[in-house]
Design an enzyme around this catalytic site. Structure first.
Site, PDB file in Angstrom:
ATOM      1  N   CYS A   1       2.665  -8.228   3.329  1.00  0.00           N
ATOM      2  CA  CYS A   1       1.801  -7.238   3.304  1.00  0.00           C
ATOM      3  C   CYS A   1       0.507  -7.644   3.067  1.00  0.00           C
ATOM      4  O   CYS A   1      -0.005  -8.824   2.751  1.00  0.00           O
ATOM      5  CB  CYS A   1       2.263  -6.418   2.513  1.00  0.00           C
ATOM      6  SG  CYS A   1       1.778  -4.595   2.539  1.00  0.00           S
ATOM      7  N   ASP A   2      -0.493  -6.626   3.147  1.00  0.00           N
ATOM      8  CA  ASP A   2      -1.653  -6.521   3.187  1.00  0.00           C
ATOM      9  C   ASP A   2      -2.632  -7.657   2.308  1.00  0.00           C
ATOM     10  O   ASP A   2      -3.411  -8.230   2.744  1.00  0.00           O
ATOM     11  CB  ASP A   2      -2.580  -5.108   2.935  1.00  0.00           C
ATOM     12  CG  ASP A   2      -2.019  -4.107   3.934  1.00  0.00           C
ATOM     13  OD1 ASP A   2      -1.289  -4.400   4.746  1.00  0.00           O
ATOM     14  OD2 ASP A   2      -3.038  -3.128   4.054  1.00  0.00           O
ATOM     15  N   LYS A   3      -2.407  -7.760   0.906  1.00  0.00           N
ATOM     16  CA  LYS A   3      -2.845  -8.576  -0.036  1.00  0.00           C
ATOM     17  C   LYS A   3      -2.355  -9.914   0.075  1.00  0.00           C
ATOM     18  O   LYS A   3      -3.082 -10.571  -0.700  1.00  0.00           O
ATOM     19  CB  LYS A   3      -2.957  -7.920  -1.196  1.00  0.00           C
ATOM     20  CG  LYS A   3      -3.327  -6.328  -1.247  1.00  0.00           C
ATOM     21  CD  LYS A   3      -4.729  -6.350  -0.584  1.00  0.00           C
ATOM     22  CE  LYS A   3      -5.261  -4.759  -0.526  1.00  0.00           C
ATOM     23  NZ  LYS A   3      -4.251  -3.859   0.586  1.00  0.00           N
TER      24      LYS A   3
ATOM     25  N   CYS B   1       3.852  -3.363   8.335  1.00  0.00           N
ATOM     26  CA  CYS B   1       3.442  -2.057   9.471  1.00  0.00           C
ATOM     27  C   CYS B   1       3.336  -2.625  10.692  1.00  0.00           C
ATOM     28  O   CYS B   1       2.534  -3.578  11.019  1.00  0.00           O
ATOM     29  CB  CYS B   1       2.287  -1.292   8.915  1.00  0.00           C
ATOM     30  SG  CYS B   1       2.553  -0.664   7.199  1.00  0.00           S
TER      31      CYS B   1
ATOM     32  N   SER C   1      -8.071   3.092   4.852  1.00  0.00           N
ATOM     33  CA  SER C   1      -6.833   2.552   5.347  1.00  0.00           C
ATOM     34  C   SER C   1      -7.642   1.572   6.623  1.00  0.00           C
ATOM     35  O   SER C   1      -8.546   1.940   7.200  1.00  0.00           O
ATOM     36  CB  SER C   1      -6.015   3.337   6.017  1.00  0.00           C
ATOM     37  OG  SER C   1      -5.077   2.693   6.862  1.00  0.00           O
TER      38      SER C   1
ATOM     39  N   ASP D   1       0.874  -1.170   0.171  1.00  0.00           N
ATOM     40  CA  ASP D   1       0.142   0.105  -0.013  1.00  0.00           C
ATOM     41  C   ASP D   1       0.840   1.174   0.086  1.00  0.00           C
ATOM     42  O   ASP D   1       0.638   2.289  -0.520  1.00  0.00           O
ATOM     43  CB  ASP D   1      -0.815  -0.009   1.160  1.00  0.00           C
ATOM     44  CG  ASP D   1      -1.979  -0.978   1.078  1.00  0.00           C
ATOM     45  OD1 ASP D   1      -1.895  -1.860   0.478  1.00  0.00           O
ATOM     46  OD2 ASP D   1      -3.032  -0.859   1.746  1.00  0.00           O
TER      47      ASP D   1
END
Length: 557
Positions: free
Chosen positions: A123-125, A195, A471, A82
């Site tokens: 990460c996110d995805k 993060c 977010s 992101d």
């Protein structure tokens, strides 16, 4: 190996001969050909620190698989951050990357007829994409969370990526200088990993364990820490056993497992983005679950038990050290269905029998929560017939009901320009329309607009309604996001005009457009018909094929 493996071909056949020719040069022996072939799914990239350590994990995992009697075969997938990939097309590539990851895995693993997978989640995805692929392919799979990044200090105080993300919105209003922001950014991240706040990545890692798809006591975890390496080795050993026992994702991804995961998300005030990811996983696993209804049902029952930034003052390291997801699930046990299976082997209940909470103040009990209102609220009404979501703060300082005139914008940038020009006023309901899966396409990120509102001192004075996404980490004020159906193609949000009155009541779970229905139908008849995107680029393909949000926004050709 006692059971027949799909990766073992009949000697003398064309497929057998071609495979031996290709694999012999890679050091795979005729004896290896009879062993379980395990895909190591690696979304490595040096575009961002999130993924930068994954290549170093592969050799350790490979050795663990070999020691257990398997043959490791690394494959690569797309990876998006992101923080970095959001630069192109206003962030439109971020969500669609999730489905690209799923297809990448299918092509490599199903095409080669491998027997199992260990997926390196970062990460996110990556985690949702890997879970979706597990549900689709339904071969033995373990998700390994590869950890959160270490953070720094600035002027003697802790600083992390989330602080930089939030403070960036203050530059436009003059509350922070560019030089100061740059200095903060340079100090915030001191190591690889995702993060460090309770954003989508850490939430999804915890969800993997709550679903039973990650090894027990493996989330959240410091990137490159001892616990991460332990999980890597345990996963390498266990995946071979799962193949031998033929334990498949659809044995684990059952309705009760999704219920447990939703309870965990609510208890940590996790990312709202998880809702569509969980629904997408259920869709790929062909599991009949309505994730939005689960959030509605469990929201009033589940207090906030862990207050990791930005939901509280705790750091993710403190949650990790207090027992992490396993400790959280042990606190939630009265609300869980604990007979469900896990990739670890024992049922969830058997794992919880030996779980420990190492700090009662970090992982609270059900009768001593940090907050008792739902962390995520689902709204419905004439403006959102299917659903909309609100991420509530711990303190709930934002208004929970709001009625005002609409101020309509059709892009994040036009809304931000209006803030700068003083065209957004206290009492307005700001509508960011046309930012959904097809309208964007890819569901545009609207957080920069929210931070600009905050920088202008308006976040508590206006409400925001959008079919885009927020977010998963931070929120300011009353923001109603992911309105469904989206404006593209005739959703009511696309019919809103400046001055229309919108009424929001979070406690009642309603969001309504107070306009005469006859007038709305007149507007609808005069609206141009939405035309599907044309072209052969990935975003055009995504816009044509993506399903509705409440179906998980999965691709259905």
């Amino acid at each position: 190996m006692t059971r027949k493996l799909r990766s073992v071909f009949e000697p003398g056949t064309t497929l057998w001969a071609m495979r031996r020719a290709q694999w012999s040069v890679l050091g795979i022996t005729p004896e290896d050909e009879l062993k379980p072939k395990i895909a190591i799914v690696n979304s490595s990239s040096h575009l961002a620190s999130c993924f930068s350590h994954l290549d170093d994990i592969v050799p350790v995992l490979s050795q663990a698989i070999r020691d257990a009697g398997g043959v490791p075969l690394e494959i690569r997938t797309a990876a998006s951050s992101d923080a970095i990939t959001s630069a192109g097309r206003g962030g439109q590539y971020i969500l669609p990357t999730r489905d690209l990851i799923v297809d990448d895995i299918e092509v490599a693993v199903e095409g080669a007829q491998l027997d199992g997978m260990v997926c390196l989640a970062s990460c996110d995805k990556t985690a949702p994409g890997q879970l979706m692929a597990a549900g689709r392919l339904n071969i033995p799979t373990i998700i390994v969370a590869c950890g959160y990044q270490s953070s720094g200090t600035y002027k003697g105080e802790h600083i992390d990526f989330e602080d930089v993300f939030h403070r960036a919105g203050q530059v436009a209003s003059g509350m922070l200088s560019i030089r100061e922001l740059g200095n903060m950014a340079s100090a915030a991240v001191t190591g690889p990993g995702v993060c460090s706040g309770m954003g989508t990545a850490n939430t999804m890692h915890i969800v993997c364990e709550a679903l039973g798809m990650a090894m027990t006591n493996s989330t959240p975890v410091r990137a490159n820490g001892d616990k991460m390496w332990s999980a890597v080795r345990r996963a390498g050993e266990r995946i071979v056993e799962l193949v031998e026992q033929d334990v498949r994702p659809r044995d684990i991804l059952v309705p009760d497992a999704f219920r447990n995961a939703v309870a965990a998300v609510l208890a940590i005030s996790g990312s709202v983005n998880v809702m569509k990811h969980l629904q997408a996983v259920a869709a790929e696993a062909e599991c009949d679950v309505d994730v939005w209804r689960l959030f509605e049902e469990l929201g009033p029952q589940v207090p906030l038990l862990v207050g990791v930034k930005p939901n509280g003052e705790r750091l993710i390291e403190e949650f990790d050290d207090a027992g992490g997801a396993l400790a959280l699930l042990s606190r939630l046990r009265p609300l869980l269905v604990d007979h469900v299976a896990t990739v670890t082997g024992p049922t969830l209940g058997e794992l919880l029998d030996v779980a420990e909470v190492l700090d009662d103040d970090v992982v609270r009990s059900l009768d001593n929560g940090l907050a008792n209102h739902p962390a995520i609220s689902v709204l419905r009404g004439t403006l959102a017939p299917d659903s909309a979501v609100v991420k509530r703060t711990v303190a709930d300082t934002a208004p929970l009901s709001f009625t005002g005139p609409a101020r309509v914008f059709h892009s994040r940038d036009s809304g931000m320009a209006a803030i700068k020009d003083g065209r957004v006023h206290p009492g307005d309901v700001v509508v960011l329309s046309g930012l959904g899966m097809r309208g964007s396409p890819g569901m545009a990120m609207t957080s920069a607009f929210i931070f600009a509102l905050d920088g202008a001192g308006l976040s508590e004075e206006v409400a925001v309604v959008t079919d885009g996404q927020m977010s998963g980490l931070v929120n300011r004020g009353l923001v109603v996001a992911e309105v469904a159906p989206e404006a593209w193609g005739g959703g009511p949000l696309g019919l809103v005009q400046d001055g229309d009155v919108i009424s929001i009541d979070v406690n009642a779970g309603t969001i309504d457009l107070l306009v005469d229905p006859v007038a709305l139908e007149t507007r609808r008849a005069a609206s141009p018909t939405a035309v599907p995107a044309v072209g052969c680029g990935w975003l055009s393909t995504y816009a044509r094929e993506v399903s509705a949000l409440n179906a998980g926004a999965v691709l259905r050709g």
